[in-house]
Scaffold this active site. Sequence first.
Site, PDB file in Angstrom:
ATOM      1  N   ASP A  51       0.781  -1.147   0.123  1.00  0.00           N
ATOM      2  CA  ASP A  51      -0.043  -0.072  -0.003  1.00  0.00           C
ATOM      3  C   ASP A  51       0.802   1.210   0.143  1.00  0.00           C
ATOM      4  O   ASP A  51       0.307   2.305   0.008  1.00  0.00           O
ATOM      5  CB  ASP A  51      -0.980   0.072   1.004  1.00  0.00           C
ATOM      6  CG  ASP A  51      -0.298  -0.170   2.628  1.00  0.00           C
ATOM      7  OD1 ASP A  51       1.024  -0.258   2.565  1.00  0.00           O
ATOM      8  OD2 ASP A  51      -0.996  -0.195   3.348  1.00  0.00           O
ATOM      9  N   SER A  52       2.144   0.939   0.052  1.00  0.00           N
ATOM     10  CA  SER A  52       3.228   2.128  -0.070  1.00  0.00           C
ATOM     11  C   SER A  52       2.896   2.773  -1.529  1.00  0.00           C
ATOM     12  O   SER A  52       3.394   3.949  -1.613  1.00  0.00           O
ATOM     13  CB  SER A  52       4.632   1.758  -0.145  1.00  0.00           C
ATOM     14  OG  SER A  52       4.611   0.465  -0.987  1.00  0.00           O
ATOM     15  N   GLU A  98       9.417  -3.792  10.741  1.00  0.00           N
ATOM     16  CA  GLU A  98       9.704  -2.709  10.305  1.00  0.00           C
ATOM     17  C   GLU A  98      10.228  -1.509  11.358  1.00  0.00           C
ATOM     18  O   GLU A  98       9.633  -1.190  12.439  1.00  0.00           O
ATOM     19  CB  GLU A  98       8.465  -1.917   9.744  1.00  0.00           C
ATOM     20  CG  GLU A  98       8.866  -0.553   8.964  1.00  0.00           C
ATOM     21  CD  GLU A  98       7.999  -0.141   7.902  1.00  0.00           C
ATOM     22  OE1 GLU A  98       8.091   0.927   7.339  1.00  0.00           O
ATOM     23  OE2 GLU A  98       6.940  -0.943   7.749  1.00  0.00           O
ATOM     24  N   LYS A 107      -1.123  -9.233   3.620  1.00  0.00           N
ATOM     25  CA  LYS A 107      -0.226  -8.826   4.840  1.00  0.00           C
ATOM     26  C   LYS A 107      -1.106  -7.667   5.423  1.00  0.00           C
ATOM     27  O   LYS A 107      -1.964  -6.951   4.668  1.00  0.00           O
ATOM     28  CB  LYS A 107       1.148  -8.196   4.182  1.00  0.00           C
ATOM     29  CG  LYS A 107       1.772  -7.603   5.460  1.00  0.00           C
ATOM     30  CD  LYS A 107       3.117  -7.171   4.899  1.00  0.00           C
ATOM     31  CE  LYS A 107       3.145  -5.785   4.290  1.00  0.00           C
ATOM     32  NZ  LYS A 107       2.951  -4.649   4.965  1.00  0.00           N
ATOM     33  N   ASP A 126      -0.835  -6.207   0.271  1.00  0.00           N
ATOM     34  CA  ASP A 126      -1.175  -5.631   1.539  1.00  0.00           C
ATOM     35  C   ASP A 126      -2.776  -5.440   1.440  1.00  0.00           C
ATOM     36  O   ASP A 126      -3.481  -4.828   0.557  1.00  0.00           O
ATOM     37  CB  ASP A 126      -0.685  -3.937   1.523  1.00  0.00           C
ATOM     38  CG  ASP A 126       0.612  -3.941   2.391  1.00  0.00           C
ATOM     39  OD1 ASP A 126       0.988  -4.979   3.092  1.00  0.00           O
ATOM     40  OD2 ASP A 126       1.413  -3.172   1.796  1.00  0.00           O
ATOM     41  N   GLU A 176      -1.275  -5.189   8.974  1.00  0.00           N
ATOM     42  CA  GLU A 176      -0.499  -4.499  10.129  1.00  0.00           C
ATOM     43  C   GLU A 176      -1.206  -4.440  11.471  1.00  0.00           C
ATOM     44  O   GLU A 176      -2.513  -4.586  11.580  1.00  0.00           O
ATOM     45  CB  GLU A 176      -0.190  -3.006   9.875  1.00  0.00           C
ATOM     46  CG  GLU A 176       0.594  -2.718   8.296  1.00  0.00           C
ATOM     47  CD  GLU A 176       0.753  -1.148   8.230  1.00  0.00           C
ATOM     48  OE1 GLU A 176       1.042  -0.943   7.221  1.00  0.00           O
ATOM     49  OE2 GLU A 176       0.194  -0.529   9.076  1.00  0.00           O
TER      50      GLU A 176
END
Length: 265
Positions: A45-46, A181, A112, A84, A114
């Site tokens: 999602d960067s 991270e 993925k 993501d 978070e």
Amino acid sequence: MKKTNIYDLYKLKEQNKKFASITAYDATFANLFFKKGIRTILVGDSLGMTIQGHSSTVPVKIDEMMYHTKCVRRGAPSCLIISDLPFMSYNNINDALNNSKKLIQSGANIVKLEGGLWVSDIIHELNTRSIPVCGHIGLTPQSINMQGSYKIQGRNNNDAIRLMEEAISIEESGAKLLVLECIIQKLSNNITKKLNIPTIGIGSGKKTDGQILVMQDVLGITIEGKIPSFSKNFTKNKFGIEKAIELYIEEVENELFPSENHSFN
């Protein structure tokens, strides 16, 4: 060429061999990375920052993640692709199941997400329904509005204990991989040794099982020319794209990158 799967990464961990991963968002770069030897690609999602020009990953939508996942899968049919789940797309189990299904059907091998202890139940539910999950702890960019800024994680004892507990809980919930991270390297090393699942580090020292970087950072094409201190521009010595990717893979596999200059203590 043989398709890469999750258990290929487990074998590398068992053999104490490091592996390089990178983000990609389109078929052309995904194909180039695959041809140069990358076997694990993150559709991150960067893209909200690198492709769309936002100041964070928060605005990214699930439909956009699906679109870019499809593009990357077409370019790299044999790569292991992690996609993501974007901000608020896994806020409850039903949303997590529905949106994970969309990413898997778009070509992802793993989704993925978070978060720490609160995502454990979600990971468990996804795992029991045959959806492989990669966890992500430490600095979590989707939480930028809560964190205020991008801070190094694990520098005090309470944080270190919390992060270790989160890592163990995520593994016990059934996650197949874990991204660490911006965690101090001593702690990321301890987490990597404690877990049976492979860890993938970004800004977390050289002892994680794998490394991941944003492709724009690796290629020195970031907005305003700035890259994070934990990253490296592999085109800096006037290397072309292909040589830069080869060098990135070589330095990761030989534990030359990240160096102390790209790690936190």
